[in-house]
Motif scaffolding. Structure first.
Motif, mmCIF file in Angstrom:
data_model
loop_
_atom_site.group_PDB
_atom_site.id
_atom_site.type_symbol
_atom_site.label_atom_id
_atom_site.label_comp_id
_atom_site.label_asym_id
_atom_site.label_seq_id
_atom_site.Cartn_x
_atom_site.Cartn_y
_atom_site.Cartn_z
ATOM 1 N N GLY A 79 0.827 -1.228 0.100
ATOM 2 C CA GLY A 79 -0.035 0.079 0.145
ATOM 3 C C GLY A 79 0.898 1.392 0.136
ATOM 4 N N PHE A 83 0.319 3.544 -3.216
ATOM 5 C CA PHE A 83 -0.563 4.751 -2.763
ATOM 6 C C PHE A 83 0.452 5.789 -2.531
ATOM 7 C CE2 PHE A 83 -4.056 1.552 -1.590
ATOM 8 C CZ PHE A 83 -4.835 1.866 -2.770
ATOM 9 N N VAL A 95 -6.400 9.913 -3.282
ATOM 10 C CA VAL A 95 -5.831 8.565 -2.605
ATOM 11 C C VAL A 95 -6.516 8.279 -1.294
ATOM 12 C CG1 VAL A 95 -3.902 7.474 -1.755
ATOM 13 C CG2 VAL A 95 -3.608 8.827 -3.911
ATOM 14 N N THR A 99 -8.267 4.307 -0.118
ATOM 15 C CA THR A 99 -7.833 3.736 0.863
ATOM 16 C C THR A 99 -8.909 3.360 1.846
ATOM 17 O OG1 THR A 99 -6.969 5.810 2.111
ATOM 18 C CG2 THR A 99 -5.522 4.352 0.713
ATOM 19 N N GLY A 140 -1.421 2.620 2.487
ATOM 20 C CA GLY A 140 -1.605 3.941 2.089
ATOM 21 C C GLY A 140 -2.274 4.999 2.430
ATOM 22 N N SER A 378 5.068 7.156 3.849
ATOM 23 C CA SER A 378 4.427 5.949 3.490
ATOM 24 C C SER A 378 5.288 4.719 3.597
ATOM 25 C CB SER A 378 3.646 5.654 2.160
ATOM 26 O OG SER A 378 2.636 6.720 2.284
#
Length: 444
Positions: A79, A83, A95, A99, A140, A378
Motif C-alpha cells: 500500500g 498509494f 488517494v 484507501t 496507503g 508511507s
C-alpha cells in the motif's frame, strides 16, 4: 505558511484556512479505518483462534491467528508503494478516498465470512486475503492522512497539526474495544463466538460511508497545489526516495519500531497474557485497554504540541528510553492479578506510547522534501511495521512460551528502544523554509 490575526494582540496565531476542517477529516477518517483494523487485532487474540484456526493445540491456533494478524502489517509496504507513489503524483485527497473504501469493504466481508466449521480450510485462506486488503489500505492511508492535516496547518506547529492522524488508532481502538466489550458483556461466550463478534465488523459499513462523505468534500492541500503549480511532481517518487533520501528513510523507519512494538504489547498481547496467565476476564482486559485509549485521545495531541516547543527528537527519545525502563515495572505491577493495577499499568504504558506516537507523524514527514513526502513517509511507516508491529505478537507469544516468564519480553522492548533512539539520532530537525517558499511563490 503562518498567518496572523490583526484583530487580536500581536503574536496570537490565526488558524490557517482549511486547517481545522482538514484536522477533523484526518482524525475521523483514520479513526474509522483503525476501528476496522483494531477489531481485527482484538479478534485475532480472543476469537479467531477458536473459529478460524481450530485444533487440538491451543497454542498453535494462537500462533496461526497472530500470523494472519501479521499479514496486515506485511501488506502495508504494498500500500505504501502503490498509494505513496500516487499521492505525490495526483494528490492527497483522491488517494485517501480509495484507501478508505478498500479497508471498509474488506472489513465488512470479514464480518460475513463463514467460519472453519462451515467452509473448512477456505475460511482461514479467505480471512488472510481480506487481512491483506486491510493492510494495503492502511499502508496507503497513513501518509496521506498525516499530510492532509499537516499541510493545511502551520508548518511551525506541525507536531500538533499532524497529530490528527495519530489520534486515529486509539480512537478507533476505543470504538472497537467498546463495541466488543459491550457485545462480550451482553452475550454468552457461545453467542459471542458464534455471531456476536461479527456485529462489530459489519457495523463498519456505516462508519465508512460517514468517512467518505467528509473526505469527498475536502480540497487538495495547499502544499500539493503549490508543488503542482510549479510542475515539481516527481516522475518516479519511490525510486527517488531510495536513491536520494536513503538516510531519511532509515531514520524515519527506525523511529517507528519501539512505539509499534509497545502498542502491540498493550493492545494485543496483554489481552492474551491477562486472560490466560492472570485469570482475568475478557471484559477486564478490554476495559483496561478502553481506559488507556481514552487517555491517549488527549495525550497524543498534547505530546505533538509539546514537541513544537521543545526539541522533537529529544522528547521522542526520552519516551523511548522511559519505555525500556517501564516494561519490567508493568509486569511486576500485574503479578498480584489486580484489575486496578492492570488498568493503571496499561494507561501508563499507552502514555509512553503517546509521547512517541504523537510527534511521530511530524518527525517522519520532516525527514523528506515536500515533493516526496507521501512516498517517503508511507514507505518509512510501512517498512517499519514489518519489523515492528507485524511480528511483535508472534515474538511476544514465542518468547513467553519458551521462557515461561516476561523477562525476554522486557529485553525485546529494550532492543526496540535502542533501535528507535538510533533512528532519532540519524534524523534531522524541522526545516520549514522549503514549504514556506513553495507557498509564497504559489501566491505571488
Amino acid at each position: 505558511m503562518t498567518t496572523f490575526n490583526p484583530d487580536h494582540r500581536a503574536g496570537t496565531r490565526k488558524i490557517p484556512a482549511g486547517a481545522l476542517k482538514a484536522y477533523i477529516a484526518s482524525l475521523t477518517g483514520t479513526s474509522l479505518e483503525y476501528y476496522d483494523f483494531a477489531i481485527y487485532s482484538v479478534a485475532s487474540a480472543l476469537v479467531f483462534p477458536k473459529i478460524f484456526f481450530p485444533g487440538n493445540n491451543e497454542f498453535v491456533g494462537l500462533l496461526l491467528s497472530f500470523s494472519a494478524f501479521a499479514v496486515g502489517y506485511l501488506a502495508r509496504p504494498i500500500g505504501g508503494v502503490v498509494f505513496g507513489r500516487l499521492g505525490d503524483k495526483i494528490g492527497r485527497k483522491q488517494v485517501l478516498v480509495i484507501t478508505l473504501m478498500v479497508i471498509g469493504v474488506a472489513t465488512v466481508l470479514i464480518g460475513a465470512l463463514p467460519d472453519y466449521s462451515v467452509i473448512g480450510v477456505a475460511a482461514p485462506i479467505i480471512l488472510v486475503l481480506l487481512r491483506l486488503a486491510q493492510g494495503i489500505g492502511v499502508g496507503g492511508e497513513w501518509g496521506g492522512a498525516v499530510l492532509l492535516s499537516g499541510e493545511f496547518g502551520d508548518a511551525k506547529r506541525r507536531g500538533f497539526w499532524s497529530s490528527a492522524a495519530q489520534i486515529g488508532p486509539p480512537a478507533g481502538n476505543l470504538m472497537a474495544n467498546g463495541v466488543l466489550a459491550i457485545l462480550a458483556a451482553s452475550l454468552s461466550n457461545e453467542a459471542f463466538l458464534s455471531w456476536g463478534w461479527r456485529v462489530a465488523f459489519l457495523a463498519s459499513a456505516l462508519l465508512v460511508v460517514f468517512g467518505l462523505i467528509i473526505r469527498l468534500k475536502l480540497e487538495e492541500t495547499p502544499v500539493f497545489k503549490a508543488i503542482k503549480a510549479h510542475g515539481e511532481q516527481p516522475k518516479a517518487p519511490i525510486k527517488e526516495v531510495f536513491t536520494k533520501e536513503p538516510r531519511a528513510l532509515v531514520a524515519a523507519a527506525l523511529s517507528r519500531v519501539c512505539p509499534d512494538v509497545l502498542y502491540a504489547l498493550f493492545t494485543v498481547f496483554v489481552a492474551v497474557y491477562a486472560t490466560r496467565e492472570l485469570g482475568m476476564t475478557t471484559g477486564n482486559v478490554l476495559g483496561a485497554i478502553l481506559i488507556g485509549s481514552a487517555f491517549q485521545l488527549v495525550l497524543i495531541p498534547v505530546a505533538g504540541a509539546v514537541t513544537d516547543r521543545f526539541n522533537r527528537r529529544l522528547v521522542y527519545g526520552i519516551a523511548a528510553v522511559g519505555t525500556a525502563a517501564y516494561i519490567p515495572v508493568f509486569f511486576l505491577m500485574v503479578q498480584g492479578k489486580s484489575v486496578l493495577m492492570l488498568t493503571v499499568g496499561v494507561v501508563i504504558g499507552l502514555a509512553f506510547h503517546a509521547f512517541m506516537y504523537g510527534p511521530q507523524a511530524a518527525y517522519i514527514t520532516e525527514q523528506f522534501p515536500a515533493r516526496l513526502r507521501y512516498a517517503g513517509s508511507s514507505l518509512a511507516y510501512t517498512l517499519a511495521g514489518v519489523i515492528g508491529g507485524a511480528v511483535a505478537p508472534l515474538i511476544f507469544t514465542a518468547l513467553y512460551a519458551a521462557s515461561g516468564n516476561w523477562f525476554l519480553i522486557a529485553a525485546y522492548l529494550l532492543v526496540t528502544s535502542v533501535v528507535t533512539v538510533v533512528g532519532l539520532a540519524l534524523g534531522r530537525d524541522p526545516h520549514t523554509d522549503e514549504e514556506e517558499r513553495l507557498l509564497q511563490d504559489a501566491h505571488a
